[in-house]
Design an enzyme around this catalytic site. Structure first.
Site, PDB file in Angstrom:
ATOM      1  N   GLY A  14       0.445  -1.185   0.247  1.00 24.71           N
ATOM      2  CA  GLY A  14      -0.116  -0.075   0.260  1.00 24.71           C
ATOM      3  C   GLY A  14       0.331   1.837  -0.236  1.00 24.71           C
ATOM      4  O   GLY A  14       0.195   2.517   0.624  1.00 24.71           O
ATOM      5  N   ASN A  16       1.798   3.078  -3.185  1.00 25.44           N
ATOM      6  CA  ASN A  16       0.899   4.198  -3.269  1.00 25.44           C
ATOM      7  C   ASN A  16      -0.244   4.628  -2.607  1.00 25.44           C
ATOM      8  O   ASN A  16      -0.535   5.586  -2.931  1.00 25.44           O
ATOM      9  CB  ASN A  16       1.118   3.573  -4.350  1.00 25.44           C
ATOM     10  CG  ASN A  16       1.932   3.668  -5.782  1.00 25.44           C
ATOM     11  OD1 ASN A  16       2.132   5.445  -6.403  1.00 25.44           O
ATOM     12  ND2 ASN A  16       2.578   2.232  -6.246  1.00 25.44           N
ATOM     13  N   MET A  92      -4.222  -6.726  -7.312  1.00 29.20           N
ATOM     14  CA  MET A  92      -3.270  -7.541  -7.597  1.00 29.20           C
ATOM     15  C   MET A  92      -4.850  -9.083  -8.472  1.00 29.20           C
ATOM     16  O   MET A  92      -4.131  -9.866  -8.205  1.00 29.20           O
ATOM     17  CB  MET A  92      -2.200  -8.796  -6.645  1.00 29.20           C
ATOM     18  CG  MET A  92      -1.545  -7.857  -6.471  1.00 29.20           C
ATOM     19  SD  MET A  92      -0.306  -7.118  -7.868  1.00 29.20           S
ATOM     20  CE  MET A  92       0.173  -8.818  -8.768  1.00 29.20           C
ATOM     21  N   LEU A  95     -10.047  -7.368 -12.872  1.00 28.96           N
ATOM     22  CA  LEU A  95     -11.335  -7.072 -12.716  1.00 28.96           C
ATOM     23  C   LEU A  95     -12.355  -7.529 -14.098  1.00 28.96           C
ATOM     24  O   LEU A  95     -11.542  -7.612 -15.016  1.00 28.96           O
ATOM     25  CB  LEU A  95     -11.388  -5.934 -12.481  1.00 28.96           C
ATOM     26  CG  LEU A  95     -11.085  -5.147 -10.744  1.00 28.96           C
ATOM     27  CD1 LEU A  95     -10.761  -3.805 -11.612  1.00 28.96           C
ATOM     28  CD2 LEU A  95     -12.185  -5.754 -10.068  1.00 28.96           C
ATOM     29  N   ASN A 109      -5.240   3.095 -12.813  1.00 26.99           N
ATOM     30  CA  ASN A 109      -4.576   1.949 -12.682  1.00 26.99           C
ATOM     31  C   ASN A 109      -2.516   2.466 -12.376  1.00 26.99           C
ATOM     32  O   ASN A 109      -2.761   3.290 -13.516  1.00 26.99           O
ATOM     33  CB  ASN A 109      -4.387   0.642 -13.486  1.00 26.99           C
ATOM     34  CG  ASN A 109      -4.055  -1.012 -12.061  1.00 26.99           C
ATOM     35  OD1 ASN A 109      -3.388   0.005 -11.327  1.00 26.99           O
ATOM     36  ND2 ASN A 109      -2.933  -0.961 -12.811  1.00 26.99           N
ATOM     37  N   HIS A 111       0.773   1.331 -13.472  1.00 29.15           N
ATOM     38  CA  HIS A 111       1.681  -0.349 -13.420  1.00 29.15           C
ATOM     39  C   HIS A 111       2.864   0.272 -14.014  1.00 29.15           C
ATOM     40  O   HIS A 111       3.001   0.905 -14.492  1.00 29.15           O
ATOM     41  CB  HIS A 111       0.729  -0.563 -15.084  1.00 29.15           C
ATOM     42  CG  HIS A 111       1.236  -1.644 -15.639  1.00 29.15           C
ATOM     43  ND1 HIS A 111       1.565  -2.661 -14.824  1.00 29.15           N
ATOM     44  CD2 HIS A 111       2.551  -1.761 -16.310  1.00 29.15           C
ATOM     45  CE1 HIS A 111       2.694  -3.653 -15.805  1.00 29.15           C
ATOM     46  NE2 HIS A 111       2.955  -3.296 -16.948  1.00 29.15           N
TER      47      HIS A 111
HETATM   48  C1  GRF Z   1       3.276  -1.331  -7.524  1.00 32.14           C
HETATM   49  O1  GRF Z   1       4.836  -1.331  -8.498  1.00 32.14           O
HETATM   50  C2  GRF Z   1       2.821  -0.636  -8.121  1.00 32.14           C
HETATM   51  O2  GRF Z   1       2.566  -0.041  -9.488  1.00 32.14           O
HETATM   52  C3  GRF Z   1       2.077  -2.459  -8.957  1.00 32.14           C
HETATM   53  O3  GRF Z   1       1.919  -2.875  -7.485  1.00 32.14           O
HETATM   54  C4  GRF Z   1       3.503  -2.066  -6.537  1.00 32.14           C
HETATM   55  C5  GRF Z   1       2.333  -1.610  -5.603  1.00 32.14           C
HETATM   56  O4  GRF Z   1       3.165  -1.205  -4.335  1.00 32.14           O
HETATM   57  N1  GRF Z   1       0.596  -2.181  -9.508  1.00 32.14           N
HETATM   58  P1  GRF Z   1       2.302  -0.335  -3.230  1.00 32.14           P
HETATM   59  O5  GRF Z   1       1.525  -2.109  -2.886  1.00 32.14           O
HETATM   60  O6  GRF Z   1       1.864   0.740  -3.903  1.00 32.14           O
HETATM   61  O7  GRF Z   1       3.306  -0.298  -2.784  1.00 32.14           O
END
Ligand code: GRF
Length: 190
Positions: A14, A16, A92, A95, A109, A111
């Site tokens: 989490g 982000n 992960m 959908l 999203n 990525h």
């Molecule tokens: C990030 O690198 C995001 O781009 C990818 O999964 C990772 C998630 O990291 N989809 P976090 O849970 O936000 O730390």
């Protein structure tokens, strides 16, 4: 203008989500996190959300008889929290077309690659193996096609001669933590 209400979907760490949360503490940020949804009950980010007094719910797929029922429960909680924009942040799970169409234009999203390069998993190792010189991250609308929706914004990093997937991932993550909050801010002002 009232702040836009974000739902952030996570599966793990989490970081982000945390970056969005920090950005939203600025008085002039146009959005706030109104809901966190995880598909893993032990996702670290759930505790971060609860500590910040954000409603946070885990919906584990195994607790539902079908993918449709799993998503229906998520749709219900989204409706109950009056959400303007759904931000997938390390969620992960793919959908369904029903879900992505329902929230068409309101579902984004982040990525960790420069899409359309390296859709899917292990993007950092694949970028190094492909001898790319540039890598980075992309914020995009979510469509039925995995990592295939319209690109909204990207940030680049250079791949260094002796890079490892972990070192590269760490540098990309720094960019993710800037790109996601700033892109959400722009989307919520328009
Ligand atoms: C990030 O690198 C995001 O781009 C990818 O999964 C990772 C998630 O990291 N989809 P976090 O849970 O936000 O730390």
């Amino acid at each position: 203008m009232p702040r836009k209400r974000l739902a952030v979907f996570i599966s793990g760490r989490g970081s982000n989500m945390e970056a969005i949360l920090k950005a939203s503490q600025a008085e002039d940020y146009p959005a706030s996190i109104a809901l966190v949804v995880s598909d893993q009950a032990d996702a670290l980010g759930l505790q971060t959300a609860l500590d910040a007094n954000i409603p946070a719910f885990a919906f584990e797929r195994k607790e539902f008889a079908s993918k449709a029922q799993h998503e229906a429960a998520i749709v219900e909680v989204i409706s109950a929290h009056d959400i303007d924009l759904i931000c997938l942040a390390g969620y992960m799970r793919l959908l369904s077309a029903e879900f992505t169409e329902r929230y068409n234009g309101k579902l984004i999203n982040i990525h960790p690659s420069l899409l359309p390069k390296h859709k899917g998993l292990d993007t950092h190792a694949r970028a190094i193996a492909a001898r790319d010189t540039k890598h980075g991250c992309t914020v995009h609308y979510v469509s039925e096609e995995m990592d295939g929706g319209e690109i909204i914004a990207q940030a680049e990093v250079s791949i260094l001669p002796d890079d490892t997937p972990d070192a590269l991932a760490a540098r990309v993550l720094v960019e993710e933590h800037k790109l996601y909050p700033s892109t959400i801010s722009k989307l919520c002002q328009s």
